[in-house]
Design a protein around this motif. Structure first.
Motif, PDB file in Angstrom:
ATOM      1  N   LEU A   1       0.813  -1.221   0.000  1.00 31.27           N
ATOM      2  CA  LEU A   1       0.000   0.000   0.000  1.00 31.27           C
ATOM      3  C   LEU A   1       0.851   1.278   0.000  1.00 31.27           C
ATOM      4  O   LEU A   1       0.480   2.274  -0.605  1.00 31.27           O
ATOM      5  CB  LEU A   1      -0.912   0.015   1.237  1.00 31.27           C
ATOM      6  N   GLY A   2       1.973   1.230   0.691  1.00 32.48           N
ATOM      7  CA  GLY A   2       2.772   2.439   0.883  1.00 32.48           C
ATOM      8  C   GLY A   2       3.218   3.119  -0.401  1.00 32.48           C
ATOM      9  O   GLY A   2       3.416   4.327  -0.423  1.00 32.48           O
ATOM     10  N   ASP A   3       3.401   2.343  -1.469  1.00 31.02           N
ATOM     11  CA  ASP A   3       3.867   2.924  -2.729  1.00 31.02           C
ATOM     12  C   ASP A   3       2.824   2.729  -3.836  1.00 31.02           C
ATOM     13  O   ASP A   3       3.167   2.673  -5.014  1.00 31.02           O
ATOM     14  CB  ASP A   3       5.204   2.277  -3.151  1.00 31.02           C
ATOM     15  N   SER A   4       1.552   2.601  -3.454  1.00 28.65           N
ATOM     16  CA  SER A   4       0.514   2.294  -4.445  1.00 28.65           C
ATOM     17  C   SER A   4      -0.424   3.464  -4.662  1.00 28.65           C
ATOM     18  O   SER A   4      -0.588   4.324  -3.798  1.00 28.65           O
ATOM     19  CB  SER A   4      -0.317   1.088  -3.973  1.00 28.65           C
ATOM     20  N   ASP A   5      -1.058   3.447  -5.822  1.00 24.15           N
ATOM     21  CA  ASP A   5      -2.093   4.434  -6.142  1.00 24.15           C
ATOM     22  C   ASP A   5      -3.206   3.675  -6.867  1.00 24.15           C
ATOM     23  O   ASP A   5      -3.071   3.342  -8.045  1.00 24.15           O
ATOM     24  CB  ASP A   5      -1.497   5.531  -7.040  1.00 24.15           C
ATOM     25  N   PHE A   6      -4.283   3.386  -6.140  1.00 17.28           N
ATOM     26  CA  PHE A   6      -5.370   2.569  -6.699  1.00 17.28           C
ATOM     27  C   PHE A   6      -6.149   3.294  -7.792  1.00 17.28           C
ATOM     28  O   PHE A   6      -6.980   2.677  -8.446  1.00 17.28           O
ATOM     29  CB  PHE A   6      -6.363   2.173  -5.602  1.00 17.28           C
ATOM     30  N   THR A   7      -5.902   4.581  -7.970  1.00 15.64           N
ATOM     31  CA  THR A   7      -6.598   5.247  -9.074  1.00 15.64           C
ATOM     32  C   THR A   7      -5.915   4.891 -10.402  1.00 15.64           C
ATOM     33  O   THR A   7      -6.450   5.152 -11.467  1.00 15.64           O
ATOM     34  CB  THR A   7      -6.626   6.789  -8.919  1.00 15.64           C
ATOM     35  N   VAL A   8      -4.726   4.303 -10.314  1.00  9.76           N
ATOM     36  CA  VAL A   8      -3.984   3.951 -11.518  1.00  9.76           C
ATOM     37  C   VAL A   8      -3.886   2.434 -11.678  1.00  9.76           C
ATOM     38  O   VAL A   8      -4.078   1.896 -12.759  1.00  9.76           O
ATOM     39  CB  VAL A   8      -2.554   4.543 -11.469  1.00  9.76           C
TER      40      VAL A   8
ATOM     41  N   GLN B   1      -4.462  -1.385  -9.410  1.00 13.05           N
ATOM     42  CA  GLN B   1      -4.853  -2.082  -8.183  1.00 13.05           C
ATOM     43  C   GLN B   1      -4.386  -3.509  -8.227  1.00 13.05           C
ATOM     44  O   GLN B   1      -4.724  -4.241  -9.150  1.00 13.05           O
ATOM     45  CB  GLN B   1      -6.375  -2.128  -8.142  1.00 13.05           C
ATOM     46  N   LEU B   2      -3.632  -3.919  -7.226  1.00 12.40           N
ATOM     47  CA  LEU B   2      -3.228  -5.319  -7.134  1.00 12.40           C
ATOM     48  C   LEU B   2      -3.689  -5.856  -5.789  1.00 12.40           C
ATOM     49  O   LEU B   2      -4.274  -5.153  -4.975  1.00 12.40           O
ATOM     50  CB  LEU B   2      -1.713  -5.467  -7.249  1.00 12.40           C
ATOM     51  N   ARG B   3      -3.343  -7.100  -5.557  1.00 10.44           N
ATOM     52  CA  ARG B   3      -3.626  -7.730  -4.278  1.00 10.44           C
ATOM     53  C   ARG B   3      -2.696  -7.104  -3.234  1.00 10.44           C
ATOM     54  O   ARG B   3      -1.505  -6.926  -3.500  1.00 10.44           O
ATOM     55  CB  ARG B   3      -3.295  -9.209  -4.443  1.00 10.44           C
ATOM     56  N   PHE B   4      -3.210  -6.759  -2.071  1.00 10.11           N
ATOM     57  CA  PHE B   4      -2.333  -6.172  -1.048  1.00 10.11           C
ATOM     58  C   PHE B   4      -2.502  -6.844   0.315  1.00 10.11           C
ATOM     59  O   PHE B   4      -1.812  -6.496   1.270  1.00 10.11           O
ATOM     60  CB  PHE B   4      -2.569  -4.648  -0.936  1.00 10.11           C
ATOM     61  N   MET B   5      -3.442  -7.796   0.432  1.00  8.94           N
ATOM     62  CA  MET B   5      -3.636  -8.522   1.686  1.00  8.94           C
ATOM     63  C   MET B   5      -3.940  -9.981   1.364  1.00  8.94           C
ATOM     64  O   MET B   5      -4.337 -10.302   0.242  1.00  8.94           O
ATOM     65  CB  MET B   5      -4.874  -7.995   2.446  1.00  8.94           C
ATOM     66  N   GLY B   6      -3.833 -10.846   2.389  1.00  8.08           N
ATOM     67  CA  GLY B   6      -4.290 -12.219   2.217  1.00  8.08           C
ATOM     68  C   GLY B   6      -5.813 -12.221   2.058  1.00  8.08           C
ATOM     69  O   GLY B   6      -6.487 -11.303   2.536  1.00  8.08           O
ATOM     70  N   ASP B   7      -6.362 -13.247   1.409  1.00  3.55           N
ATOM     71  CA  ASP B   7      -7.817 -13.283   1.159  1.00  3.55           C
ATOM     72  C   ASP B   7      -8.612 -13.300   2.468  1.00  3.55           C
ATOM     73  O   ASP B   7      -9.612 -12.606   2.611  1.00  3.55           O
ATOM     74  CB  ASP B   7      -8.181 -14.529   0.335  1.00  3.55           C
ATOM     75  N   GLU B   8      -8.158 -14.128   3.398  1.00  4.92           N
ATOM     76  CA  GLU B   8      -8.858 -14.248   4.682  1.00  4.92           C
ATOM     77  C   GLU B   8      -8.864 -12.914   5.433  1.00  4.92           C
ATOM     78  O   GLU B   8      -9.886 -12.472   5.957  1.00  4.92           O
ATOM     79  CB  GLU B   8      -8.062 -15.269   5.494  1.00  4.92           C
TER      80      GLU B   8
ATOM     81  N   ALA C   1     -14.391  -0.306  -7.471  1.00  2.51           N
ATOM     82  CA  ALA C   1     -14.352  -0.991  -6.177  1.00  2.51           C
ATOM     83  C   ALA C   1     -12.943  -1.518  -5.896  1.00  2.51           C
ATOM     84  O   ALA C   1     -12.205  -1.858  -6.824  1.00  2.51           O
ATOM     85  CB  ALA C   1     -15.334  -2.148  -6.204  1.00  2.51           C
ATOM     86  N   VAL C   2     -12.610  -1.573  -4.614  1.00  9.16           N
ATOM     87  CA  VAL C   2     -11.341  -2.179  -4.221  1.00  9.16           C
ATOM     88  C   VAL C   2     -11.589  -3.681  -4.091  1.00  9.16           C
ATOM     89  O   VAL C   2     -12.489  -4.108  -3.364  1.00  9.16           O
ATOM     90  CB  VAL C   2     -10.843  -1.577  -2.889  1.00  9.16           C
ATOM     91  N   THR C   3     -10.828  -4.470  -4.809  1.00  9.90           N
ATOM     92  CA  THR C   3     -11.146  -5.902  -4.883  1.00  9.90           C
ATOM     93  C   THR C   3     -10.079  -6.810  -4.274  1.00  9.90           C
ATOM     94  O   THR C   3     -10.298  -8.010  -4.116  1.00  9.90           O
ATOM     95  CB  THR C   3     -11.323  -6.327  -6.360  1.00  9.90           C
ATOM     96  N   ASN C   4      -8.903  -6.257  -3.978  1.00  9.07           N
ATOM     97  CA  ASN C   4      -7.800  -7.065  -3.467  1.00  9.07           C
ATOM     98  C   ASN C   4      -7.467  -8.237  -4.414  1.00  9.07           C
ATOM     99  O   ASN C   4      -7.277  -9.366  -3.982  1.00  9.07           O
ATOM    100  CB  ASN C   4      -8.110  -7.592  -2.053  1.00  9.07           C
TER     101      ASN C   4
END
Ligand code: FAD
Length: 452
Positions: free
Chosen positions: A401-408, A410-417, A443-446
């Motif tokens: 997350l620290g170096d991400s910009d979800f407006t550009v 979006q990748l997975r950033f947490m475990g599914d659970e 939407a944020v989808t992880n």
């Protein structure tokens, strides 16, 4: 009503209050908050959240202002800026320091702790606020050996979506405590204080730097890929390409910073990095020389100069060298501006994480920072960055997350659970969506966008 200052649109100080503390000179032009509250104490935060509830505004928060994507500036939300609320207190009996979120890890917290012979693994760049940094995990000094900075949070004070100030730790409000260690901008409360476990100040800092021409990139990185997990956990290992001030061309720097007690231990810990089979072809070599935290922080300041436009992206990498090295080659060897730099940050061998929202990492973290001063080049430079990151897809596990910009992107950033659990806690704690949450298009989808 407030000890701090509430700015409304149209007030003389409004623009400055919205954008003045954002590190990235590439500021959002399409988002304006409903109002900005410059809070100076906990009660201001409580009153601010209650005001937002009354007015039907969402709430966004700013601590250090270092989010690359300026997450704190949200359309029609009340921005609670904690910049003027700066307090630190160290308790020698518990070795816990209590600090407000706008405190800067390198510029403020560590100089203060140094007086007590203690240290906290805050962000590499000294001006990063501990607030946003800790909420997203916090890749601090020697994250490889000492773990994520958020692992050292023992408690937080939080103003909830109901406007109540509560303490959260392993036993009280443990759902908030779990979420605060990794939810990042998706957190649903305002943290007003962090209670942090400190560690002894290392007795000796040593460093090694080998500079290689970029035509040795494949060879050197393949070697590093095969050996970094064997190096002592007291060494932070970073390979990066950048153009040093005294050179015209970018070079590949393979660096190690050891955090030991003695010079002898430093020499032993750094020695494996000196055994690079290409060492005799290095442009220059520094090996196990003494350094200081202040000197290391100065290097970080120089690499991340203030007042420039930044485009940033990142990936957690996984796979064998013959797949990873070609996939990252463009990001390391084709920089579009002189000040651009790309880092390869070792997290190997991977340490097991405690049970907290932060839950995705891999052996190698890679991030590219495109630094420039020409607004008209933003789109072209973003295209270059997108291309360089796309080349990494086959070996990408997700993003930090620290170096991400979800407006550009979006990748997975947490475990599914953990992602499911975070959403459940959010639904219970902030059912009306008072807190603005992650800034994204859609939407944020992880999930990794190419896997959807
Ligand atoms: C020069 C530079 C160097 C960096 N180096 C590192 C590094 O070494 N390691 C690393 O991990 N990251 C690093 N980062 C990334 C940085 O950690 C993140 O951008 C982080 O969000 C910054 O925290 P902040 O408080 O300064 O940012 P802000 O922009 O103030 O906050 C970011 C977001 O976090 C949330 N937030 C912040 N404070 C609170 C709070 N008190 N309560 C609730 N939510 C809150 C909000 O959603 C807010 O919009 C760096 C960034 C820069 C610009």
């Amino acid at each position: 009503m407030f000890t701090g200052t509430l700015h409304h649109p149209g007030d003389p100080g409004f623009e400055e209050a919205c954008f003045g503390r954002i590190f990235n000179a590439r500021r959002p032009s399409d988002r304006t908050p409903a109002a900005v509250l410059e809070a100076v104490c906990e009660q201001d935060v409580v009153e601010g959240v209650r005001l937002a509830l009354e007015r039907g505004w969402q709430v966004a928060v700013r601590s250090g202002g270092h989010s690359w994507a300026a997450w704190s500036v949200r359309r029609d939300a009340l921005l609670i800026d904690l910049g003027g609320f700066r307090e630190m207190a160290y308790d020698a009996t518990t070795e816990v320091v209590t600090a407000t979120p706008s405190v800067k890890g390198g510029d403020e917290l560590n100089p203060y702790l140094g007086e007590f012979g203690r240290f906290f693994n805050g962000g590499h760049c000294p001006s990063v606020g501990i607030g946003g940094f800790l909420l997203q995990g916090g890749q601090g000094w020697n994250a490889r050996g000492w773990g994520w900075a958020a692992e050292n949070i023992v408690a937080i004070d939080v103003v909830t979506a109901e406007g109540e100030l509560v303490r959260a730790d392993e036993t009280r409000n443990s759902d908030l405590f779990w979420a605060a260690r990794g939810a990042g901008p998706g957190f649903f409360g305002v943290v007003t204080r962090f209670h942090l476990r400190t560690r002894p100040l290392p007795g000796h800092l040593g460093h090694t730097v080998h500079a290689y021409p970029l035509d040795l990139f494949d060879e050197v990185m393949t070697w590093l890929h095969g050996m970094h997990h064997t190096v002592s956990e007291l060494v932070e290992i970073v390979a990066l390409t950048q153009t040093p001030p005294d050179l015209d061309e970018p070079v590949l720097l393979v660096t190690g910073v050891s955090m030991t007690d003695t010079p002898e231990q430093a020499a032993e810990a750094l020695a494996p990095l000196h055994a690079n089979p290409y060492a005799d072809r290095a442009i220059f070599r520094i090996e196990a020389q003494p350094t200081t935290l202040a000197a290391q922080l100065d290097n970080q300041r120089a690499a991340n100069p203030e007042g420039h436009r930044y485009l940033v992206d990142n990936a957690w990498l996984t796979g064998p060298a013959d797949q990873v090295v070609p996939a990252i080659r463009e990001a390391f060897t084709q920089h579009p501006t002189r000040q651009t730099f790309t880092i390869w940050f070792s997290m190997a061998p991977l340490r097991e994480l405690p049970d907290m929202a932060f839950s995705l990492q891999s052996e190698i973290y890679c991030a590219t920072y495109v630094v420039h001063d020409e607004p008209e080049r933003d789109a072209e430079l973003r295209d270059w960055l997108d291309g360089a990151m796309a080349a990494m897809r086959p070996v990408t596990a997700g993003q930090y997350l620290g170096d991400s910009d979800f407006t550009v992107r979006q990748l997975r950033f947490m475990g599914d659970e953990q992602w499911l659990r975070l959403q459940e806690i959010r639904a219970a704690r902030d059912p009306k969506g008072l807190f603005a949450g992650c800034l994204s298009t859609g939407a944020v989808t992880n999930t990794n966008h190419w896997e959807q």
